[in-house]
Design a protein around this motif. Structure first.
Motif, mmCIF file in Angstrom:
data_model
loop_
_atom_site.group_PDB
_atom_site.id
_atom_site.type_symbol
_atom_site.label_atom_id
_atom_site.label_comp_id
_atom_site.label_asym_id
_atom_site.label_seq_id
_atom_site.Cartn_x
_atom_site.Cartn_y
_atom_site.Cartn_z
ATOM 1 N N ILE A 98 -8.670 10.147 -0.010
ATOM 2 C CA ILE A 98 -10.004 10.581 0.434
ATOM 3 C C ILE A 98 -9.946 11.370 1.737
ATOM 4 O O ILE A 98 -10.955 11.524 2.415
ATOM 5 C CB ILE A 98 -10.968 9.377 0.566
ATOM 6 N N GLY A 99 -8.773 11.873 2.086
ATOM 7 C CA GLY A 99 -8.637 12.632 3.326
ATOM 8 C C GLY A 99 -8.503 11.703 4.518
ATOM 9 O O GLY A 99 -8.019 10.578 4.396
ATOM 10 N N VAL A 100 -8.947 12.151 5.667
ATOM 11 C CA VAL A 100 -8.863 11.348 6.888
ATOM 12 C C VAL A 100 -10.108 10.476 6.989
ATOM 13 O O VAL A 100 -11.233 10.978 6.934
ATOM 14 C CB VAL A 100 -8.721 12.247 8.133
ATOM 15 N N ALA A 101 -9.888 9.171 7.099
ATOM 16 C CA ALA A 101 -10.998 8.221 7.191
ATOM 17 C C ALA A 101 -10.494 6.941 7.850
ATOM 18 O O ALA A 101 -9.289 6.760 8.048
ATOM 19 C CB ALA A 101 -11.565 7.914 5.810
ATOM 20 N N THR A 102 -11.423 6.051 8.176
ATOM 21 C CA THR A 102 -11.059 4.742 8.721
ATOM 22 C C THR A 102 -10.752 3.777 7.577
ATOM 23 O O THR A 102 -11.096 4.025 6.414
ATOM 24 C CB THR A 102 -12.201 4.147 9.554
ATOM 25 N N ASN A 103 -10.143 2.654 7.935
ATOM 26 C CA ASN A 103 -9.871 1.603 6.946
ATOM 27 C C ASN A 103 -11.159 1.136 6.275
ATOM 28 O O ASN A 103 -11.197 0.959 5.054
ATOM 29 C CB ASN A 103 -9.198 0.397 7.616
ATOM 30 N N ASN A 104 -12.210 0.926 7.069
ATOM 31 C CA ASN A 104 -13.460 0.412 6.497
ATOM 32 C C ASN A 104 -14.110 1.402 5.542
ATOM 33 O O ASN A 104 -14.646 1.011 4.508
ATOM 34 C CB ASN A 104 -14.435 0.007 7.604
ATOM 35 N N VAL A 105 -14.069 2.688 5.875
ATOM 36 C CA VAL A 105 -14.601 3.700 4.960
ATOM 37 C C VAL A 105 -13.796 3.691 3.658
ATOM 38 O O VAL A 105 -14.360 3.738 2.561
ATOM 39 C CB VAL A 105 -14.609 5.101 5.609
ATOM 40 N N ALA A 106 -12.473 3.603 3.774
ATOM 41 C CA ALA A 106 -11.620 3.567 2.581
ATOM 42 C C ALA A 106 -11.927 2.336 1.731
ATOM 43 O O ALA A 106 -11.976 2.415 0.492
ATOM 44 C CB ALA A 106 -10.147 3.596 2.981
ATOM 45 N N GLU A 107 -12.143 1.196 2.373
ATOM 46 C CA GLU A 107 -12.507 -0.018 1.630
ATOM 47 C C GLU A 107 -13.823 0.183 0.884
ATOM 48 O O GLU A 107 -13.940 -0.168 -0.292
ATOM 49 C CB GLU A 107 -12.634 -1.212 2.588
ATOM 50 N N TYR A 108 -14.815 0.742 1.560
ATOM 51 C CA TYR A 108 -16.099 0.993 0.900
ATOM 52 C C TYR A 108 -15.952 1.969 -0.254
ATOM 53 O O TYR A 108 -16.585 1.813 -1.304
ATOM 54 C CB TYR A 108 -17.158 1.492 1.888
ATOM 55 N N ASN A 115 -5.906 4.772 12.123
ATOM 56 C CA ASN A 115 -7.299 4.368 11.929
ATOM 57 C C ASN A 115 -8.191 5.127 12.906
ATOM 58 O O ASN A 115 -8.432 4.627 13.996
ATOM 59 C CB ASN A 115 -7.433 2.851 12.119
ATOM 60 N N PRO A 116 -8.657 6.332 12.578
ATOM 61 C CA PRO A 116 -8.571 6.947 11.251
ATOM 62 C C PRO A 116 -7.231 7.628 10.996
ATOM 63 O O PRO A 116 -6.457 7.876 11.908
ATOM 64 C CB PRO A 116 -9.698 7.970 11.272
ATOM 65 N N GLY A 117 -7.014 7.937 9.727
ATOM 66 C CA GLY A 117 -5.802 8.617 9.287
ATOM 67 C C GLY A 117 -5.911 8.928 7.811
ATOM 68 O O GLY A 117 -6.974 8.708 7.204
ATOM 69 N N PRO A 118 -4.828 9.431 7.207
ATOM 70 C CA PRO A 118 -4.839 9.696 5.772
ATOM 71 C C PRO A 118 -5.209 8.409 5.034
ATOM 72 O O PRO A 118 -4.567 7.378 5.216
ATOM 73 C CB PRO A 118 -3.412 10.130 5.469
ATOM 74 N N ALA A 119 -6.270 8.487 4.232
ATOM 75 C CA ALA A 119 -6.832 7.278 3.639
ATOM 76 C C ALA A 119 -6.908 7.385 2.117
ATOM 77 O O ALA A 119 -6.915 8.474 1.548
ATOM 78 C CB ALA A 119 -8.219 7.013 4.215
ATOM 79 N N GLY A 120 -6.988 6.222 1.497
ATOM 80 C CA GLY A 120 -7.141 6.169 0.050
ATOM 81 C C GLY A 120 -7.619 4.804 -0.372
ATOM 82 O O GLY A 120 -7.662 3.866 0.417
ATOM 83 N N TYR A 121 -7.992 4.713 -1.635
ATOM 84 C CA TYR A 121 -8.428 3.428 -2.176
ATOM 85 C C TYR A 121 -7.767 3.168 -3.514
ATOM 86 O O TYR A 121 -7.212 4.073 -4.147
ATOM 87 C CB TYR A 121 -9.955 3.378 -2.318
ATOM 88 N N GLY A 122 -7.825 1.911 -3.921
ATOM 89 C CA GLY A 122 -7.324 1.509 -5.222
ATOM 90 C C GLY A 122 -8.246 0.477 -5.835
ATOM 91 O O GLY A 122 -8.830 -0.344 -5.132
ATOM 92 N N VAL A 123 -8.383 0.550 -7.161
ATOM 93 C CA VAL A 123 -9.229 -0.376 -7.908
ATOM 94 C C VAL A 123 -8.478 -0.794 -9.155
ATOM 95 O O VAL A 123 -7.906 0.042 -9.862
ATOM 96 C CB VAL A 123 -10.571 0.278 -8.305
ATOM 97 N N TYR A 124 -8.502 -2.088 -9.407
ATOM 98 C CA TYR A 124 -7.834 -2.669 -10.569
ATOM 99 C C TYR A 124 -8.884 -3.482 -11.323
ATOM 100 O O TYR A 124 -9.469 -4.403 -10.754
ATOM 101 C CB TYR A 124 -6.687 -3.563 -10.084
ATOM 102 N N ILE A 125 -9.150 -3.128 -12.570
ATOM 103 C CA ILE A 125 -10.225 -3.765 -13.329
ATOM 104 C C ILE A 125 -9.653 -4.428 -14.576
ATOM 105 O O ILE A 125 -8.878 -3.803 -15.315
ATOM 106 C CB ILE A 125 -11.309 -2.737 -13.711
ATOM 107 N N GLU A 126 -10.062 -5.684 -14.791
ATOM 108 C CA GLU A 126 -9.574 -6.435 -15.957
ATOM 109 C C GLU A 126 -10.713 -7.206 -16.609
ATOM 110 O O GLU A 126 -11.727 -7.478 -15.973
ATOM 111 C CB GLU A 126 -8.428 -7.374 -15.560
ATOM 112 N N ASP A 127 -10.498 -7.559 -17.886
ATOM 113 C CA ASP A 127 -11.496 -8.387 -18.570
ATOM 114 C C ASP A 127 -11.129 -9.858 -18.426
ATOM 115 O O ASP A 127 -10.160 -10.209 -17.746
ATOM 116 C CB ASP A 127 -11.673 -7.965 -20.030
ATOM 117 N N GLU A 128 -11.902 -10.724 -19.083
ATOM 118 C CA GLU A 128 -11.706 -12.172 -18.925
ATOM 119 C C GLU A 128 -10.362 -12.669 -19.457
ATOM 120 O O GLU A 128 -9.902 -13.734 -19.076
ATOM 121 C CB GLU A 128 -12.864 -12.953 -19.563
ATOM 122 N N THR A 129 -9.698 -11.875 -20.316
ATOM 123 C CA THR A 129 -8.391 -12.279 -20.844
ATOM 124 C C THR A 129 -7.248 -11.765 -19.974
ATOM 125 O O THR A 129 -6.095 -12.060 -20.242
ATOM 126 C CB THR A 129 -8.194 -11.770 -22.285
#
Length: 131
Positions: A38-48, A13-27
């Motif tokens: 996203i390269g080298v970033a902090t946890n908070n930057v990756a979350e954003y 923190n910082p270090g090799p960073a990434g994000y994930g998103v999971y999207i679903e409908d109401e069913t």
């Protein structure tokens, strides 16, 4: 109602960073799974960056009502207006997220425990592996 789960992290923190998103409908049908390094970033930057990816996906798909869930108490509370964004590096990301929320229309935020965010966490690890 569309629900987007987001997560982000860095190995170090910082270090090799990434994000994930999971999207679903109401069913519970999965609409999208997003992961990116996203390269080298902090946890908070990756979350954003994960939050921004979720919001951008919703805006691009003309979603007018979105429920966002994440296990980052800091980000959720900042988006709810309960915490100030004190870190200057996060301020542009916060402002971009606010703009996307306005573009979508109705966006709600909910903090969830890590165990209820497993799919986004799995995807964020895939993102971190892409560095």
């Amino acid at each position: 109602m569309i629900t987007a789960f987001f997560d982000g992290g860095s190995r170090g923190n910082p270090g090799p960073a990434g994000y994930g998103v999971y999207i679903e409908d109401e069913t519970g049908t999965v609409l999208a799974e997003l992961a990116e390094g996203i390269g080298v970033a902090t946890n908070n930057v990756a979350e954003y960056r994960g939050l921004l990816a979720a919001l951008q996906w919703a805006a691009d798909h003309d979603v007018k009502e979105l429920h966002v869930k994440g296990d980052s108490l800091l980000l959720v509370q900042q988006m709810l207006g309960n915490y100030r964004v004190k870190n200057e590096g996060l301020l542009p990301l916060y402002r971009e997220a606010r703009q996307l929320c306005t573009r979508i229309g109705h966006v709600t935020f909910e903090h969830v425990p890590r165990e209820r965010n497993r799919d986004a966490d799995r995807l964020s690890n895939i993102g971190m592996d892409q560095n």
